[in-house]
Enzyme design. Structure first.
Site, PDB file in Angstrom:
ATOM      1  N   ASP A  83       6.154 -38.972 -72.952  1.00 60.31           N
ATOM      2  CA  ASP A  83       6.742 -39.884 -73.952  1.00 60.31           C
ATOM      3  C   ASP A  83       5.646 -40.479 -74.843  1.00 60.31           C
ATOM      4  OD1 ASP A  83       8.718 -41.383 -75.236  1.00 60.31           O
ATOM      5  OD2 ASP A  83       8.716 -42.967 -73.727  1.00 60.31           O
ATOM      6  N   LYS A 106      14.823 -39.080 -88.502  1.00 63.84           N
ATOM      7  CA  LYS A 106      14.769 -38.416 -87.189  1.00 63.84           C
ATOM      8  C   LYS A 106      13.573 -37.470 -87.099  1.00 63.84           C
ATOM      9  CE  LYS A 106      19.202 -37.164 -87.566  1.00 63.84           C
ATOM     10  NZ  LYS A 106      20.577 -36.690 -87.235  1.00 63.84           N
TER      11      LYS A 106
END
Ligand SMILES: CCCCCCCCCC(=O)SCCNC(=O)CCNC(=O)[C@H](O)C(C)(C)COP(=O)(O)OP(=O)(O)OC[C@H]1O[C@@H](n2cnc3c(N)ncnc32)[C@H](O)[C@@H]1OP(=O)(O)O
Length: 245
Positions: A160, A206
């Site tokens: 992440d 995005k």
């Protein structure tokens, strides 16, 4: 794995921080054992936060060799070492901070364990032309999940953060909206893996990314991941900011 990682090691220190030892000769990797190197001793500056993405005595030979190879590539100008601080606000430029974001006694999760070698030992390098961030990661003994192996949550955390750093590079302030991981082979504690992430596409706010976690020799694929990060909407951030005050 990129074949460039197999480039010969050079013996020159090219820390991006202001460092009295910058460009000083380092060790001959083949001939000498690993000397104890403290990041603070190397690069401590009054008023500057400690940079944790520098070699310390807990780094294994594999970790140091890979680090030296990437440092060599930074000299060619394609790669840049990303400094790492234990307070996330030290990563955010003043101009991008929201009004309520004042430094407190909080810590970036990956830098929450102070002792060297037992938590997340890592350093990231950015290749801006390839929109790629590679993290050299050595999981320590406090990250155990299955006996002797890194916890899946610690693998998710390093993925992440690596993918996130890549997304930040293209889109500024972002948050993880989706992270999907396939775990293929456990990561032994104390081993070194390469977390290799890249931006696949950007659609409006995005950012779609993917990542592979591989052994240093490229022979083992430990995990694969895809992620969606969303660029924070300045208008919504202002509303969140107001509700926090
Ligand atoms: C150097 C230091 C290293 C730092 C690295 C840090 C990495 C760590 C990053 C994290 O761990 S962040 C913490 C975990 N993530 C969260 O807590 C995020 C929680 N979710 C949210 O806050 C919001 O859902 C989010 C900011 C992600 C999006 O909310 P928005 O209101 O800004 O988005 P919006 O609802 O307007 O959606 C924008 C677009 O994204 C799409 N979208 C949003 N969430 C989605 C989702 N989950 N899946 C698929 N699409 C999604 C949405 O459909 C839409 O598509 P379209 O523009 O095509 O209409």
């Amino acid at each position: 794995m990129c074949t460039r990682l197999r480039a010969p090691i050079t013996n020159t220190c090219v820390h991006t921080c202001v460092c009295p030892h910058a460009n000083a000769p380092l060790r001959d990797a083949a001939a000498h054992p690993v000397p104890p190197r403290s990041p603070q001793a190397l690069c401590s500056q009054p008023g500057r936060p400690k940079d944790y993405a520098l070699p310390n005595a807990s780094w294994s030979r594999d970790m140091l060799d890979l680090y030296d190879r990437f440092l060599a590539m930074t000299k060619e100008g394609l790669w840049k070492r990303i400094p790492s601080y234990n307070n996330v606000l030290d990563h955010i430029p003043e101009s991008m901070k929201l009004a309520h974001e004042k430094k407190k006694d909080t810590r970036l999760f990956l830098r929450s364990i102070e002792a060297e070698g037992v938590g997340f030992e890592y350093v990231m390098f950015l290749n801006s032309s390839e929109k790629r961030v590679v993290c050299l990661f050595q999981p320590g003994s406090y990250l155990e999940g299955h006996p002797g192996f890194a916890h899946g949550g610690s693998i998710a955390t390093i993925i992440d953060s690596t993918i996130g750093s890549c997304a930040i590079f293209v889109a500024g302030r972002v948050m993880t909206a989706n992270l999907s991981i396939n775990y293929m082979s456990p990561v032994p504690l104390g081993s070194v893996v390469l977390v290799d992430s890249k931006v696949d596409k950007v659609e409006g706010r995005k950012v779609f990314l993917s990542c592979k976690v591989q052994s240093v020799d490229g022979g083992t694929l430990h995990a694969e991941a895809t992620a969606l990060f969303i660029q924070l909407d300045a208008t919504k951030s202002q509303k969140q900011q107001a509700s926090c005050q």
